[in-house]
Design an enzyme around this catalytic site. Structure first.
Site, PDB file in Angstrom:
ATOM      1  N   GLN A 129      -2.342  -3.694  -2.874  1.00 59.56           N
ATOM      2  CA  GLN A 129      -1.409  -2.944  -3.707  1.00 59.56           C
ATOM      3  C   GLN A 129       0.001  -3.497  -3.484  1.00 59.56           C
ATOM      4  OE1 GLN A 129      -0.839   1.260  -2.932  1.00 59.56           O
ATOM      5  NE2 GLN A 129      -0.617   1.742  -5.079  1.00 59.56           N
ATOM      6  N   GLY A 260       0.312   3.422   5.896  1.00 59.16           N
ATOM      7  CA  GLY A 260      -1.100   3.560   5.594  1.00 59.16           C
ATOM      8  C   GLY A 260      -1.387   3.055   4.202  1.00 59.16           C
ATOM      9  N   MET A 261      -2.648   2.706   3.961  1.00 58.21           N
ATOM     10  CA  MET A 261      -3.072   2.279   2.632  1.00 58.21           C
ATOM     11  C   MET A 261      -4.429   2.909   2.371  1.00 58.21           C
ATOM     12  SD  MET A 261      -2.516   0.591  -0.124  1.00 58.21           S
ATOM     13  CE  MET A 261      -3.713   0.749  -1.457  1.00 58.21           C
ATOM     14  N   GLU A 262      -4.509   3.572   1.213  1.00 59.55           N
ATOM     15  CA  GLU A 262      -5.656   4.424   0.906  1.00 59.55           C
ATOM     16  C   GLU A 262      -6.892   3.666   0.440  1.00 59.55           C
ATOM     17  OE1 GLU A 262      -2.775   4.104  -0.738  1.00 59.55           O
ATOM     18  OE2 GLU A 262      -2.985   4.366  -2.891  1.00 59.55           O
ATOM     19  N   HIS A 286      -1.904  12.207   3.899  1.00 59.17           N
ATOM     20  CA  HIS A 286      -1.455  11.524   2.681  1.00 59.17           C
ATOM     21  C   HIS A 286      -2.519  10.546   2.182  1.00 59.17           C
ATOM     22  CE1 HIS A 286       1.557   9.624  -0.024  1.00 59.17           C
ATOM     23  NE2 HIS A 286       0.845   8.534   0.235  1.00 59.17           N
ATOM     24  N   GLU A 287      -2.986   9.684   3.057  1.00 58.25           N
ATOM     25  CA  GLU A 287      -3.973   8.676   2.619  1.00 58.25           C
ATOM     26  C   GLU A 287      -5.273   9.346   2.183  1.00 58.25           C
ATOM     27  OE1 GLU A 287      -2.487   6.105   2.034  1.00 58.25           O
ATOM     28  OE2 GLU A 287      -0.813   6.304   3.438  1.00 58.25           O
ATOM     29  N   HIS A 290      -5.072  10.708  -1.307  1.00 61.76           N
ATOM     30  CA  HIS A 290      -5.251   9.680  -2.345  1.00 61.76           C
ATOM     31  C   HIS A 290      -6.718   9.579  -2.796  1.00 61.76           C
ATOM     32  CE1 HIS A 290      -1.473   7.674  -3.104  1.00 61.76           C
ATOM     33  NE2 HIS A 290      -1.245   7.364  -1.838  1.00 61.76           N
ATOM     34  N   GLU A 309       1.632   8.434  -6.325  1.00 55.62           N
ATOM     35  CA  GLU A 309       2.316   8.849  -5.098  1.00 55.62           C
ATOM     36  C   GLU A 309       2.920  10.253  -5.181  1.00 55.62           C
ATOM     37  OE1 GLU A 309       1.753   7.357  -2.450  1.00 55.62           O
ATOM     38  OE2 GLU A 309       1.040   5.413  -3.174  1.00 55.62           O
ATOM     39  N   ASP A 366       7.324  -4.802  -5.629  1.00 52.00           N
ATOM     40  CA  ASP A 366       7.644  -4.735  -4.201  1.00 52.00           C
ATOM     41  C   ASP A 366       9.149  -4.641  -3.958  1.00 52.00           C
ATOM     42  OD1 ASP A 366       5.086  -4.778  -2.997  1.00 52.00           O
ATOM     43  OD2 ASP A 366       4.931  -6.937  -3.341  1.00 52.00           O
ATOM     44  N   TYR A 374       7.560   8.901  -4.860  1.00 55.92           N
ATOM     45  CA  TYR A 374       6.939   9.828  -3.919  1.00 55.92           C
ATOM     46  C   TYR A 374       7.596  11.202  -3.987  1.00 55.92           C
ATOM     47  CZ  TYR A 374       4.852   5.775  -1.490  1.00 55.92           C
ATOM     48  OH  TYR A 374       4.145   4.646  -1.175  1.00 55.92           O
ATOM     49  N   ARG A 543       6.138  -2.786  10.378  1.00 54.79           N
ATOM     50  CA  ARG A 543       6.151  -1.764   9.328  1.00 54.79           C
ATOM     51  C   ARG A 543       7.513  -1.730   8.641  1.00 54.79           C
ATOM     52  NH1 ARG A 543       4.859   4.719   9.968  1.00 54.79           N
ATOM     53  NH2 ARG A 543       5.105   5.182   7.757  1.00 54.79           N
ATOM     54  N   LYS A 545       9.034   0.268   6.727  1.00 53.66           N
ATOM     55  CA  LYS A 545       9.799   1.504   6.815  1.00 53.66           C
ATOM     56  C   LYS A 545      10.703   1.511   8.056  1.00 53.66           C
ATOM     57  CE  LYS A 545       9.234   6.492   7.059  1.00 53.66           C
ATOM     58  NZ  LYS A 545       8.327   7.595   7.372  1.00 53.66           N
TER      59      LYS A 545
HETATM   60  N1  BES Z   1      -0.340   3.435  -1.350  1.00 55.53           N
HETATM   61  C1  BES Z   1       0.708   3.563  -0.424  1.00 55.53           C
HETATM   62  C2  BES Z   1       1.170   2.268   0.150  1.00 55.53           C
HETATM   63  C3  BES Z   1       1.638   1.240  -0.858  1.00 55.53           C
HETATM   64  C4  BES Z   1       2.318   1.607  -2.006  1.00 55.53           C
HETATM   65  C5  BES Z   1       1.413  -0.079  -0.630  1.00 55.53           C
HETATM   66  C6  BES Z   1       2.727   0.643  -2.922  1.00 55.53           C
HETATM   67  C7  BES Z   1       1.825  -1.039  -1.539  1.00 55.53           C
HETATM   68  C8  BES Z   1       2.485  -0.668  -2.690  1.00 55.53           C
HETATM   69  C9  BES Z   1       0.349   4.520   0.715  1.00 55.53           C
HETATM   70  O1  BES Z   1      -0.443   5.590   0.322  1.00 55.53           O
HETATM   71  C10 BES Z   1       1.624   5.113   1.247  1.00 55.53           C
HETATM   72  O2  BES Z   1       2.294   5.734   0.485  1.00 55.53           O
HETATM   73  N2  BES Z   1       1.934   4.938   2.518  1.00 55.53           N
HETATM   74  C11 BES Z   1       3.124   5.472   3.144  1.00 55.53           C
HETATM   75  C12 BES Z   1       2.803   6.644   4.021  1.00 55.53           C
HETATM   76  C13 BES Z   1       2.913   7.968   3.390  1.00 55.53           C
HETATM   77  C14 BES Z   1       2.733   9.058   4.426  1.00 55.53           C
HETATM   78  C15 BES Z   1       4.125   8.214   2.552  1.00 55.53           C
HETATM   79  C16 BES Z   1       3.708   4.411   4.048  1.00 55.53           C
HETATM   80  O3  BES Z   1       3.086   3.359   4.207  1.00 55.53           O
HETATM   81  O4  BES Z   1       4.781   4.624   4.599  1.00 55.53           O
HETATM   82 ZN    ZN Z   2       0.586   6.941  -0.943  1.00 56.65          ZN
END
Ligand code: BES
Ligand code: ZN
Length: 593
Positions: A129, A260-262, A286-287, A290, A309, A366, A374, A543, A545
């Site tokens: 994704q 995480g990735m679902e 969260h995952e 999904h 999201e 990206d 979200y 990560r 974030k």
């Molecule tokens: N599906 C997303 C991750 C994602 C989104 C990957 C778009 C690539 C492109 C996943 O479900 C997600 O949102 N992960 C969050 C955690 C969540 C608790 C908000 C993350 O990775 O921070």
């Molecule tokens: Zn998500």
């Protein structure tokens, strides 16, 4: 010709993939995946078939019967990659493409043994994704196209593979490797195909759930996620039966670029969720959510990403509320508000990237990834919920998921369904403003709780001398401490930093959310005693974030700008491609000093 997804060469006038079969080998020495992809077209077709590829070398294309198919690769587009056009002879029902990936494929990361917890075996994983499946598989790389898949994956002796699919069956492979077979019987979009290979082991958590991890982290992972069955049960009470058979999880090495990735049947998770006290399992909620919102009902393209999201964040907080009560859910909303405010600040007020229904033609998804889909999305869903009341909205959600299960939909389809099921509500909440206008609508919900207000007042009183009392803070949970830190003024002076670290043992925190919030405050405050810890985190964790705020704080301060560059030079080779790009874009904002 009729293209629908701005991020794919998929042509709606052409046949669709009905079934996908992979026969691939994972070559760690050459950092390549090589083999065959077979696409079943659901019936005899002819004429052009356009697929997405990125960095793939195509050796051959043939029909199921083995007749060669003429093919041509188009020009390289920096976002989309190269179109692979096959010219199908009459009555072609299957195409088989023989190919291999590029070592720098954006959807894959190859880790040297030193980058793993065990240090002895290499590791590789995929992250497809939003639009990276095409860097491993020639395919119609758009969520509009869904297909069940099978895969036979040959890995080096001694390593194990997992996929977003049913449990594997091992066969002895040719040439010294092991071949594992996987089946995903339900139709999934390409971005939900996933593969990881490494020295993996697993621990059972319940009859339908186990966690996979490297040997060194397996016990910690089993402890952290012991409550998973309860969580699945809570989600089923809210959203209906879990449709994917098993819910397994994989804990990746620290360079995994997301939290995480679902991936269906096999959620991928960062090891930074292993706080040791289960304080970060919200991320799994969260995952898991999904599995309904995203995997069952999927965004048709990245222009409708909020459908994935926004609904999932809303669902995640409903699960939290069911498990831990309204106060816990309110803290979740408050932490989300912080993320939302930061994302709103990152874009100009009239930015097209703060609308929910986007138009991303020519834009790399990206590059514009943020908390908007979200948290703004979740607030829109919550607004609908409060407009009609929880009971009615829950029934609506069941019907929504029932109506669109295993399909991929647009915002417009959602709005039409909403109007049929809950007439007049879209107008009443001004859905147009939520979906199509930048920023937050005037009536956006603000989530309040007494706990939250008390924490905010305490934090904001810092400059005036307010300090939390130990008797008070002893009872704080991780999210309360996180919120407190988030609301502190910054920068802080040295004695304030010292006081905070001493009181909450922040530099030694196992909870990465708290740790990184603290290190970001400290970096922005030029608080030297924690620089070694910042360097440690930045050189071990990928990560995005966490990289974004930490590099941002270091690069934003003239005294640490050079340090940011130095740490990045040291760490970059261990980062995922995507993480490297994020850090580069953060640092580009500041001139070298
Ligand atoms: N599906 C997303 C991750 C994602 C989104 C990957 C778009 C690539 C492109 C996943 O479900 C997600 O949102 N992960 C969050 C955690 C969540 C608790 C908000 C993350 O990775 O921070
Ligand atoms: Zn998500």
């Amino acid at each position: 010709m009729s293209r629908f997804d701005p991020h794919s060469h998929f042509d709606t006038d052409q046949p669709r993939t009905h079934r996908l079969a992979l026969e691939i080998a994972v070559d760690f020495e050459r950092q390549r995946v090589a083999g065959k992809a077979r696409l079943d077209l659901g019936g005899p077709s002819s004429g052009p078939l356009d697929l997405d590829t990125k960095g793939l070398t195509i050796a051959a294309a043939a029909t199921g019967a083995g007749a060669p198919i003429p093919f041509a690769l188009g020009a390289e587009d920096p976002i989309l990659g190269r179109r692979l056009r096959l010219d199908l002879p009459a009555h072609t029902a299957q195409v088989v493409i023989t190919y291999e990936t590029a070592p720098e494929a954006v959807g894959l990361q190859w880790l040297a043994p030193e980058q793993t917890a065990g240090k002895r075996h290499p590791f590789m994983f995929t992250q497809f994704q939003p639009i990276h499946a095409r860097s491993m598989i020639p395919c119609q790389d758009t969520p509009i196209v869904r297909a069940p898949y099978r895969a036979a994956v040959t890995v080096p002796e001694g390593l194990t593979a997992v996929m977003s699919a049913g449990p594997s069956e091992a066969k002895a492979g040719g040439g010294g490797g092991r071949t594992l077979e996987f089946t995903m019987p339900q139709p999934v979009p390409s971005y939900l195909i996933a593969l990881a290979v490494g020295d993996l082991t697993s621990r059972d958590l319940s009859p339908r759930s186990r966690v996979w991890a490297e040997h060194a982290t397996a016990d910690a992972a089993a402890y952290e996620f012991a409550g998973i069955e309860e969580m699945i049960h809570a989600a089923e009470q809210l959203f209906g039966p879990y449709e994917w058979d098993r819910y397994d999880m994989l804990v990746l090495p620290p360079s995994f670029p997301y939290g995480g990735m679902e991936n269906p049947r096999m959620t991928f998770l960062t090891p930074t969720v292993l706080a040791g006290d289960r304080s970060l399992v919200d991320l799994v909620a969260h995952e898991l959510a999904h599995s309904w919102t995203g995997n069952l009902v999927t965004n048709a393209t990245m222009d409708h990403f909020w459908l994935n999201e926004g609904f999932t964040v809303w669902a995640e907080r409903r699960i939290l509320e069911a498990l831990h009560g309204g106060e816990a859910a309110a803290l979740g909303w408050a932490i989300g508000q912080n993320a939302l405010d930061e994302s709103l600040a990152r874009f100009p007020a009239d930015s097209p990237f703060t609308v929910l229904r986007t138009h991303l033609e020519g834009v790399d998804p990206d590059e514009v990834y943020s908390s908007i889909p979200y948290e703004k999305g979740a607030r829109f869903v919550a607004t609908l919920e409060s407009a009609v009341g929880r009971e009615r909205f829950d029934r609506f959600m069941r019907r929504y998921m029932d109506r669109f299960r295993f399909t991929s939909i647009t915002t417009e389809e959602f709005v039409m369904f909403l109007e049929v099921e809950l007439p007049g509500v879209a107008k009443r909440v001004d859905a147009d403003a939520w979906l199509h206008r930048p920023g937050m609508p005037a009536g956006a919900p603000v989530f309040r709780s007494a706990r939250l207000d008390a924490l905010r007042v305490l934090a904001q009183g810092w400059a005036g001398g307010a300090r939390p009392d130990p008797s008070e803070t002893a009872g704080w949970n991780a999210n309360e401490l996180l919120l407190y830190l988030q609301h502190l003024p910054r920068p802080l002076d040295e004695s304030s930093c010292r006081w905070l670290d001493a009181r909450f043992a922040l530099t030694r925190q196992g909870n990465y959310e708290i740790l990184v919030e603290w290190l970001t405050i400290a970096a922005a405050s030029d608080y030297e005693p924690v620089f070694p810890r910042i360097r440690e985190v930045l050189t071990s964790v990928g990560r995005m974030k966490y990289l974004r705020p930490l590099y941002g704080a270091l690069a934003g301060h003239p005294r640490t700008r050079r340090l940011a560059r130095e740490v990045f030079d040291e760490a970059a080779s261990g980062y995922h491609n995507l993480s490297r790009r994020v850090v580069e874009s953060v640092m580009e904002k500041y001139v070298e000093g």
